[in-house]
Structures are given as structure tokens and as C-alpha cells.
Design an enzyme around this catalytic site. Sequence first.
Site, PDB file in Angstrom:
ATOM      1  N   GLY A 145       0.831  -1.213   0.000  1.00 15.82           N
ATOM      2  CA  GLY A 145       0.000   0.000   0.000  1.00 15.82           C
ATOM      3  C   GLY A 145       0.857   1.251   0.000  1.00 15.82           C
ATOM      4  O   GLY A 145       2.092   1.188  -0.073  1.00 15.82           O
ATOM      5  N   SER A 150      -5.155  -2.580   5.732  1.00 12.83           N
ATOM      6  CA  SER A 150      -6.547  -2.114   5.884  1.00 12.83           C
ATOM      7  C   SER A 150      -6.822  -1.088   4.792  1.00 12.83           C
ATOM      8  O   SER A 150      -5.978  -0.228   4.534  1.00 12.83           O
ATOM      9  CB  SER A 150      -6.768  -1.416   7.236  1.00 12.83           C
ATOM     10  OG  SER A 150      -8.057  -0.812   7.253  1.00 12.83           O
ATOM     11  N   ASN A 178      -4.854 -12.207  13.838  1.00 11.85           N
ATOM     12  CA  ASN A 178      -3.887 -13.108  13.199  1.00 11.85           C
ATOM     13  C   ASN A 178      -2.468 -12.538  13.253  1.00 11.85           C
ATOM     14  O   ASN A 178      -1.491 -13.267  13.463  1.00 11.85           O
ATOM     15  CB  ASN A 178      -4.275 -13.364  11.735  1.00 11.85           C
ATOM     16  CG  ASN A 178      -5.541 -14.204  11.623  1.00 11.85           C
ATOM     17  OD1 ASN A 178      -5.820 -15.028  12.490  1.00 11.85           O
ATOM     18  ND2 ASN A 178      -6.307 -14.001  10.563  1.00 11.85           N
ATOM     19  N   TYR A 232     -14.739   1.400   9.695  1.00  6.80           N
ATOM     20  CA  TYR A 232     -13.291   1.655   9.814  1.00  6.80           C
ATOM     21  C   TYR A 232     -12.942   2.046  11.245  1.00  6.80           C
ATOM     22  O   TYR A 232     -12.042   1.459  11.860  1.00  6.80           O
ATOM     23  CB  TYR A 232     -12.932   2.771   8.844  1.00  6.80           C
ATOM     24  CG  TYR A 232     -11.468   3.156   8.794  1.00  6.80           C
ATOM     25  CD1 TYR A 232     -10.498   2.260   8.324  1.00  6.80           C
ATOM     26  CD2 TYR A 232     -11.046   4.429   9.179  1.00  6.80           C
ATOM     27  CE1 TYR A 232      -9.159   2.628   8.241  1.00  6.80           C
ATOM     28  CE2 TYR A 232      -9.713   4.807   9.098  1.00  6.80           C
ATOM     29  CZ  TYR A 232      -8.774   3.902   8.633  1.00  6.80           C
ATOM     30  OH  TYR A 232      -7.444   4.277   8.550  1.00  6.80           O
TER      31      TYR A 232
END
Length: 316
Positions: free
Chosen positions: A10, A75, A99, A145
Site C-alpha cells: 500500500g 486495511s 492473526n 473503519y
Amino acid sequence: MRAVITGGAGFLGSHLCDKLLEHGWDVLCVDNLITGADQNIAHLAGNEHFRVQRHDVSSYIDVPGPVDYVLHFASPASPVDYLKFPIPTLKVGALGTHNSLGLALAKKAEFFLASTSECYGDPLVSPQPENYWGNVNPIGPRGVYDEAKRYAEAMTMAYHRAHGLDTHIVRIFNTYGPRMRLNDGRALPNFIYQALTGQPITVYGDGAQTRSFCYVTDLIEGIYRLMQSSEHEPVNIGNPQEITILEFAERVKALTGSKSAIEFKPLPQDDPKRRCPDITKAKRLLNWEPKVGLNEGLRLTLDYFQKQIERVPAGS
Ligand code: NAD
Ligand code: UDP
């Protein structure tokens, strides 16, 4: 030192990969490319210290070999992205964080969470210090979010307290720079794209809402310092130079020499009215403060976007 960076393809994750590689780390980027791009890490192909695993971290993360640090940046981050992917956003904040924490625990690694100023919601206090608990609408569209990140913070603190995991949490305020997607819908890429292509600059509401924009190199330096600190509670990293969105649109227009008109559009639901970091804690603990002013950062970003627009046909 070997780091696993979730969301490493990202905008911010790719700059973090660069930073750690520069400092001699090995980096494994784990990303499912839901909002990221191969192009962000294309320059690292062939670097023997860098590996990529295409994987959704909301499912169990399997990483062979030793790991010293897990940095959870995966995210969707732009409002347009997380409204388009509400359930994957909730899942990566909840299951993805769980995780990633589990991976850190199994590997006896340190853990770092990319949290957000959205934890403060539409704040009733400005600037926002870390001990402000926020004003979030859990069932509004942005809740997917905001609440995912608040849960992620809670889960991180629980792993720290229950398992003694060495954890760190950064609350990132609006950050910009090269590798933002031209079409991610955030104000900055929208305004620059609109200004450079002569389209109307779309200001939502009356433009009186404020934001505080931090240039990416400043943010990454703050993150690097926080990674190495002994602080476990959240730390704001952002630029406290606050500007209204209308002034920001005018600034972009002036810097690009654009003739675009400014067009007012409806304000999205629960859009925060003010956002400005109180960075007292980062200054004290990390001896950090931003160095790149808005005009300088915008010029650097404009160069990048100009090249993107030449590569990508208009409207795509
Ligand atoms: P981005 O969308 O450019 O990067 C996010 C990356 O995560 C993408 O490469 C995406 O493909 C990946 N990803 C998402 N879900 C995934 C999943 N389930 N499994 C694997 N990979 C997944 O966004 P960004 O601006 O670089 O944001 C990075 C992090 O920083 C996010 O956690 C975001 O919440 C946080 N943050 C960013 C800002 C900002 O101003 N850019 C502000 C506050 C917080
Ligand atoms: N905004 C705007 N025009 C746009 C995109 C965004 O006026 O084309 C506004 C948005 O309503 C918000 C601010 O700019 O008040 C910053 O929005 P952005 O999507 O960049 O991120 P946010 O800070 O809301 O997460």
C-alpha cells in the site's frame, strides 16, 4: 532483523518497506492487493532482502522462519475504499489484527499497529491528545473503519497485558505523498487530479471542516522511532498545521496554477469537523516533530501525480 509488514504494497506500507530495507532489515510484505498495487513495490523486485506473499491476513498467516517484528498496516484507509469494502475492512481490523498478533506471539516478535486519528471520530476536543476517548458513531458508514481500528487497539493492548507481547500503536493523522492512488477518493489526490486536469475541484460541505496533512517521510520517521521505543500506549503522529478543506483546495489550485472552479458537493455523513493532532507525546518520547511544510510536501507530491497522469489515461 526480519520484519513482516502486512499491507506492505500500500501507500504507507511500501514506504515502510523502503525504510526498513535501508536500515538493513529483511522484509516480508504480506498483501492481498485489495487497495494496494504491485507498482508500489516494483522497485524492490530483485532485492534479495525483500519478499512478497500474496495473502488475505484476515485468514491465518503462515510465515516460515524467524520473525523479529510484525507491523500490521493492512486495511483499506481511504473513506471511498472502506465504504466500498465495509466487511473486509471490519474483518482486517478484527481478524487481521488478531492473526497478526498471533503471528507475533508465536514468533516471539515485537508488534506494531497502524491505527488512526479516526479513533477520535468527530472530535469534541481539538487538537486531539491520546487520552481523548473520541466521539464515534458505531453504526454510521464510517463505523466500519473507526470501530475496526478501535477494536484493533483494544486487542493489541489485551495481547500486551495478557501475553506480555511487546506492542506499539501509532495513531496516524492524514498523510500524503507519492504512491497515493490518484483515484482513492481522498481530498488530496482528488484535488490534485482535478486541478491538473482542469476539472472542478470538489469541496464537500462548505469546506469549513479542517484536516492536518503530514508528509509521508515525516510519518515514516515517527513510526521508525516509535518501533524502537518502549511505549505501549497509542502515540499520535501527524502534522499539527491545521487547514480548512476550502483553504486546502485553494492552496492546491494556486500551487498548480489551475483554472479549475471550486464546486461544492454534499458533506458525507459523520465527516469529522476538526482534525488536528496534539503531538506533545511524540515530541517528548520520540524527540519527533514533522519537518516538511505543506507547500514543500505538495510540490513533491505534485511531481509524482503529474507523472501518473501522463501514464494513466484521463478518467481511468
Ligand atoms: P492503502 O490502501 O494504500 O494500503 C493498505 C494496504 O493493505 C493495501 O496494499 C491493501 O491491499 C492491503 N490490505 C488491505 N486489506 C488486506 C488484507 N485483508 N490482507 C492483506 N492485505 C490487505 O492505505 P494506506 O494509506 O497505506 O494505509 C495503511 C495503514 O495506515 C492502514 O492500516 C490505515 O488504516 C493506516 N492509516 C493511514 C492513514 C493515511 O493518511 N494514509 C491515516 C490513518 C491510518
Ligand atoms: N473532501 C472534499 N472533497 C473531496 C474529497 C474529500 O471536500 O473530493 C473532504 C472530506 O469530506 C473531508 C476532507 O476532505 O472533510 C478529508 O477527506 P479525506 O477523504 O481525505 O479523508 P478523511 O480525513 O475524511 O479520512
